[in-house]
Design a protein around this motif. Sequence first.
Motif, mmCIF file in Angstrom:
data_model
loop_
_atom_site.group_PDB
_atom_site.id
_atom_site.type_symbol
_atom_site.label_atom_id
_atom_site.label_comp_id
_atom_site.label_asym_id
_atom_site.label_seq_id
_atom_site.Cartn_x
_atom_site.Cartn_y
_atom_site.Cartn_z
ATOM 1 N N LYS A 3 23.092 27.821 18.541
ATOM 2 C CA LYS A 3 22.131 29.148 17.549
ATOM 3 C C LYS A 3 22.811 30.349 17.478
ATOM 4 O O LYS A 3 23.655 31.522 17.846
ATOM 5 N N SER A 64 23.175 28.114 12.909
ATOM 6 C CA SER A 64 22.241 27.286 13.047
ATOM 7 C C SER A 64 22.271 26.170 12.610
ATOM 8 O O SER A 64 22.415 26.301 11.117
ATOM 9 N N ARG A 66 19.764 24.906 11.093
ATOM 10 C CA ARG A 66 18.268 25.314 10.375
ATOM 11 C C ARG A 66 18.854 25.978 9.726
ATOM 12 O O ARG A 66 18.449 25.746 7.746
ATOM 13 N N GLU A 288 12.414 20.504 6.858
ATOM 14 C CA GLU A 288 12.518 22.239 8.553
ATOM 15 C C GLU A 288 12.765 21.721 9.731
ATOM 16 O O GLU A 288 13.089 21.369 10.995
ATOM 17 N N ASP A 289 11.537 20.412 9.981
ATOM 18 C CA ASP A 289 11.238 20.055 11.460
ATOM 19 C C ASP A 289 12.579 19.285 10.948
ATOM 20 O O ASP A 289 12.869 19.222 13.091
ATOM 21 N N ARG A 292 14.857 21.639 12.731
ATOM 22 C CA ARG A 292 14.811 22.151 14.398
ATOM 23 C C ARG A 292 15.660 20.948 15.163
ATOM 24 O O ARG A 292 15.579 20.696 16.685
ATOM 25 N N ASP A 295 18.867 20.688 15.897
ATOM 26 C CA ASP A 295 19.668 22.046 16.454
ATOM 27 C C ASP A 295 19.061 21.962 18.199
ATOM 28 O O ASP A 295 19.292 22.125 19.445
ATOM 29 N N GLU A 296 17.676 20.850 18.805
ATOM 30 C CA GLU A 296 17.226 20.458 19.325
ATOM 31 C C GLU A 296 18.238 19.693 20.014
ATOM 32 O O GLU A 296 18.083 18.984 21.472
ATOM 33 N N THR A 301 15.989 13.083 15.479
ATOM 34 C CA THR A 301 17.005 13.531 14.880
ATOM 35 C C THR A 301 16.936 12.225 13.598
ATOM 36 O O THR A 301 16.653 12.787 12.807
#
Length: 371
Positions: A3, A64, A66, A288-289, A292, A295-296, A301
């Motif tokens: 990130k 990121s 995002r 966006e979710d 997220r 990124d996690e 995903t």
Amino acid sequence: MSKGTDKTDSYWLGIAGDLSAEFAKKAADVDRMGELPKENLIALSESGLDLAILPKEWGGGGISYRTYGKIVFAIARGCPATACIWLMHTGAAEGLVMLSSPERSRYYLEELKRGKRFASALSEPASGNLFLSPVQEAIPLPDGDWKLEGAKRFVSGSEWADYFIVNIGIEGKTTFFGVERDDSVVIHDIWDSLGMRGTRSQLIGFNGTRLKKENRCGEALRARQGLIALGLPWLSLGIAQSAYDAMRAHAEKKMLPSTGLPLGHAQWVQVEVAQAYVKLKAAKLLAEDLLRLADEHSEETNRAGLEAKLMANQVAKEIADLGIRVGGGLAYTKALPFERHLRDAQAGGLMAYSSELCQIHIGQSELRVGK
Ligand SMILES: Cc1cc2nc3c(=O)[nH]c(=O)nc-3n(C[C@H](O)[C@H](O)[C@H](O)COP(=O)(O)OP(=O)(O)OC[C@H]3O[C@@H](n4cnc5c(N)ncnc54)[C@H](O)[C@@H]3O)c2cc1C
């Protein structure tokens, strides 16, 4: 992808926003001429965005996911063809840098820094949607290399590409290779398309193209999401936003002689705009979710990608259709941008995984049938 700091992320978003505003001025010409938006792609490369997509430990800017999605959105809002080529270019470059041997990885990174072009040659003519399970098999050569006798279809930006990431079966297993363009790679001009005309997504013949053993990619080193799957919802959302903005501006400006008021005062337009606004917002939240979760490095995903893409593809088509209705007869001509939005919006649902395939996967999972 590590990130980046907020400052770094907002810096890159600012760059993308500024470039997008410039791209928007030429988007109608790119479509009309059906030409590669080379100037836009050079501007993206020179801005550092091509490199920014790579993690810092791989020599990139470490933005990121995002932020990556929002960059694709910004570019698509200005010029969807540019965004599509850039998505395929960054996805191919990232794959080759991250999956190649250390020596080849350094080589691709240097080439990316020099502004060389990459393209994703994954979809097969027989079934583009099953691009991760190619039916074409590599032919082994006596010296340990392989050769590819076959074709890939709809390769965006291929005419200008220096390197391709291709996938092929080796003993039934999907394997990726980096392929440098040479005389065995022949581009067939098939792209007289409905929309996304500037992508020039051509058919490529690989006529005995050598797949060198040193250019064979390894398996993904860690749980990473492909940039293409993460960016595709945002490609459609950029088109949707552009169509929404144009439609709203038209409704505010166009006067109805019968009422002496702008079209936006008509109740049906208000109702439709409210629906479009809420659907676009919902689609963005879903996308966006997805980012997220990426990124996690979440295991959810992949499924979220199908959901976000399905929704974004549908919303883009619906809003583009509303643009035509609000614009009326002139919207059916090139005098207004709505017919271009309508044509461009069709592409997302066709691109793999198609809307139908997304629905099949989500539906089967929800109903616990099939695989
Ligand atoms: C603008 C654009 C740019 C593109 N850029 C690239 C690129 O750079 N690189 C690249 O590799 N590819 C690219 N593609 C290809 C894209 O990703 C898809 O692979 C391709 O559009 C799928 O086309 P197809 O005709 O082979 O579809 P098919 O897979 O043959 O699908 C045709 C129809 O059958 C349905 N279908 C398919 N499989 C099933 C199933 N199992 N069950 C039920 N229904 C099914 C689909 O939903 C669709 O309705 C691009 C496509 C477009 C439109």
